[in-house]
Design an enzyme around this catalytic site. Structure first.
Site, PDB file in Angstrom:
ATOM      1  N   GLY A  55      15.714 -38.265  -0.665  1.00  0.00           N
ATOM      2  CA  GLY A  55      15.440 -39.421  -1.501  1.00  0.00           C
ATOM      3  C   GLY A  55      14.122 -40.116  -1.196  1.00  0.00           C
ATOM      4  N   GLU A  83       0.832  -1.211   0.000  1.00  0.00           N
ATOM      5  CA  GLU A  83       0.000   0.000   0.000  1.00  0.00           C
ATOM      6  C   GLU A  83       0.860   1.252   0.000  1.00  0.00           C
ATOM      7  OE1 GLU A  83       0.293  -2.482   2.046  1.00  0.00           O
ATOM      8  OE2 GLU A  83      -1.295  -2.530   3.541  1.00  0.00           O
ATOM      9  N   SER A 104      20.944 -42.064  -9.827  1.00  0.00           N
ATOM     10  CA  SER A 104      19.845 -41.121 -10.030  1.00  0.00           C
ATOM     11  C   SER A 104      20.304 -39.898 -10.826  1.00  0.00           C
ATOM     12  CB  SER A 104      19.274 -40.691  -8.678  1.00  0.00           C
ATOM     13  OG  SER A 104      20.276 -40.039  -7.943  1.00  0.00           O
ATOM     14  N   ARG A 127      14.598 -23.265  -5.077  1.00  0.00           N
ATOM     15  CA  ARG A 127      15.453 -23.048  -3.901  1.00  0.00           C
ATOM     16  C   ARG A 127      15.468 -21.579  -3.505  1.00  0.00           C
ATOM     17  NH1 ARG A 127      20.612 -26.763  -5.644  1.00  0.00           N
ATOM     18  NH2 ARG A 127      19.579 -28.777  -5.424  1.00  0.00           N
ATOM     19  N   THR A 143      21.309 -39.322   0.675  1.00  0.00           N
ATOM     20  CA  THR A 143      21.607 -38.443  -0.466  1.00  0.00           C
ATOM     21  C   THR A 143      22.953 -37.753  -0.253  1.00  0.00           C
ATOM     22  OG1 THR A 143      19.252 -38.091  -0.771  1.00  0.00           O
ATOM     23  CG2 THR A 143      20.702 -36.516  -1.847  1.00  0.00           C
TER      24      THR A 143
HETATM   25  C1  AOF Z   1       0.523  -5.378   4.455  1.00  0.00           C
HETATM   26  N1  AOF Z   1       1.157  -5.181   3.268  1.00  0.00           N
HETATM   27  O1  AOF Z   1       2.783  -5.537   1.854  1.00  0.00           O
HETATM   28  C2  AOF Z   1       2.791  -6.676   3.918  1.00  0.00           C
HETATM   29  C3  AOF Z   1       2.116  -6.888   5.139  1.00  0.00           C
HETATM   30  O2  AOF Z   1       8.022  -6.510   9.566  1.00  0.00           O
HETATM   31  P1  AOF Z   1       7.090  -5.749   8.658  1.00  0.00           P
HETATM   32  O3  AOF Z   1       6.944  -4.320   9.040  1.00  0.00           O
HETATM   33  O4  AOF Z   1       7.387  -5.926   7.187  1.00  0.00           O
HETATM   34  O5  AOF Z   1       5.634  -6.377   8.876  1.00  0.00           O
HETATM   35  C4  AOF Z   1       5.353  -7.704   8.498  1.00  0.00           C
HETATM   36  C5  AOF Z   1       3.914  -8.031   8.788  1.00  0.00           C
HETATM   37  O6  AOF Z   1       3.063  -7.093   8.164  1.00  0.00           O
HETATM   38  C6  AOF Z   1       3.526  -9.388   8.203  1.00  0.00           C
HETATM   39  O7  AOF Z   1       3.681 -10.439   9.134  1.00  0.00           O
HETATM   40  C7  AOF Z   1       2.061  -9.161   7.863  1.00  0.00           C
HETATM   41  O8  AOF Z   1       1.259  -9.313   9.018  1.00  0.00           O
HETATM   42  C8  AOF Z   1       2.089  -7.737   7.422  1.00  0.00           C
HETATM   43  N2  AOF Z   1       2.556  -7.714   6.038  1.00  0.00           N
HETATM   44  N3  AOF Z   1       1.015  -6.229   5.354  1.00  0.00           N
HETATM   45  O9  AOF Z   1      -0.505  -4.794   4.699  1.00  0.00           O
HETATM   46  C9  AOF Z   1       2.259  -5.773   2.958  1.00  0.00           C
HETATM   47  N4  AOF Z   1       3.922  -7.290   3.632  1.00  0.00           N
HETATM   48 ZN    ZN Z   2       1.548  -2.921   6.337  1.00  0.00          ZN
END
Ligand code: AOF
Ligand code: ZN
Length: 344
Positions: free
Chosen positions: A268, A46, A167, A183, A195
């Site tokens: 594996g 936002e 493998s 990854r 593995t």
């Molecule tokens: C939102 N919009 O784009 C995200 C949200 O450590 P911070 O400040 O980045 O906060 C992480 C927390 O904020 C995450 O666990 C989730 O609850 C919220 N993430 N919220 O409105 C975002 N990334």
């Molecule tokens: Zn936020």
């Protein structure tokens, strides 16, 4: 909201512990600005959208609507300041949210703060599709458990090695380079001790920047002579976790004791079979090479299962399928996580 979901998917690396979020600002039926979250410590979607709008000289937020796939946050003592107060300051007309944030400190509180200020808030547009996008985040927040994905490289007749244990390589270079993308999305990689002993893989992440190159490695069982293996050099002792407890404890212990948000298990057959049978694998990435390798199937999946009927099969919900180079690739889910709070 569909545009928000697409924006949220732009980063090609994992964002955990944070969710994938996209946001757009709409004024007089036109999209004025977009934003998306790039990972922990960076602005939330936002806020990114607001900044992009301001860069263009846009000021009419109080006559605009905001769309965002996750409820705006309102909690403190984290990496970035909460979003809800900043949205209130801009006095948006309407805010459309796909679903509430399952984080224990949010769970509807962000929405309530916005409503109290007089902003009209509606929750539920593309709710399910948005939750599909953040399965690991939802599992982490609602259950305090690690999300477990599994990569399987199989011959076309479903074997993970020929009867003599060979493998390398059942799938093509194209698939193996795609595995580096998987990854890159995860917090940790998991392998069986056999593995490590037999294949001695590096398990590095080619795509990552040097500074954050290595995640953690979980080894199931105690491999002989670990210090002489390549992973010892790649990960170092501080990043290797030896798992020798009951497998059922895996999701909770990895999350709570080791801060692992997502684990990618790479074979594996014994380890993969047990995670599948016990319902511990949440998501599958299946790579089928084009060769039929025959034999008795000493290393086929589920060799030691004794399922009574076809109705007991371990089955998954396919999400996508296609060709990667000459190999067949399918992705599917075994478990689905939803946050649907009551009375909220
Ligand atoms: C939102 N919009 O784009 C995200 C949200 O450590 P911070 O400040 O980045 O906060 C992480 C927390 O904020 C995450 O666990 C989730 O609850 C919220 N993430 N919220 O409105 C975002 N990334
Ligand atoms: Zn936020």
């Amino acid at each position: 909201m569909q545009a928000c979901l697409e924006l949220a998917q732009i980063p090609d690396h994992g964002l955990l512990p944070n969710p994938r979020v996209g946001a757009i600002i709409v004024y007089q039926s036109k999209i004025i600005a977009e934003g998306f979250h790039r990972g922990p410590g960076t602005p939330h979607a936002e806020i990114a959208a607001i900044r992009n709008a301001e860069k263009k000289g846009f000021r009419k937020f109080s006559q605009s609507d905001l769309y965002v796939n996750l409820e705006p946050c309102c909690h403190l003592n984290k990496r970035t300041p909460p979003c809800a107060p900043q949205l209130i300051e801009k006095a948006f007309k309407n805010i459309f949210i796909a679903h509430l944030d399952p984080h224990p400190l949010v769970r509807g509180n962000g929405r309530d703060q916005l409503r109290k200020s007089g902003i009209k808030v509606s929750v539920g547009l593309l709710n399910e599709a948005a939750q599909d996008l953040n399965q690991a985040f939802i599992k982490n927040q609602t259950r305090s458990e690690t999300y477990i994905t599994m990569k399987l490289a199989l011959s076309f007749d479903g074997k993970m090695a020929n009867d003599s244990g060979q493998s390398q390589w059942i799938t093509s270079e194209a698939s193996r380079s795609f595995v580096h993308q998987l990854r890159n999305q995860t917090t940790a990689i998991g392998v069986g001790s056999r593995t490590i002993e037999i294949d001695d893989p590096r398990l590095s992440i080619r795509l990552r920047q040097k500074s954050e190159k290595f995640s953690k490695l979980v080894i199931f069982g105690r491999p002989k002579d670990l210090k002489s293996k390549k992973v010892w050099k790649v990960f170092g002792p501080g990043r290797i976790i030896i798992w020798d407890e009951k497998i059922e404890k895996l999701p909770r212990r990895l999350y709570e004791d080791h801060g692992i948000y997502q684990l990618l298990v790479e074979g594996g057959p014994k380890l993969a079979s047990s995670l599948l049978l016990k319902g511990l694998a949440d998501e599958l990435h299946l790579f089928y090479g084009r060769g039929f390798i025959g034999g008795k199937g000493r290393f086929s999946l589920g060799r030691d299962w004794t399922l009574k009927s076809l109705a007991d099969s371990v089955s998954f919900q396919p999400q996508s399928a296609g060709l990667i180079g000459p190999d067949l690739y399918a992705n599917g889910r075994l478990n689905v996580y939803r946050y649907h709070p009551k009375n909220r």
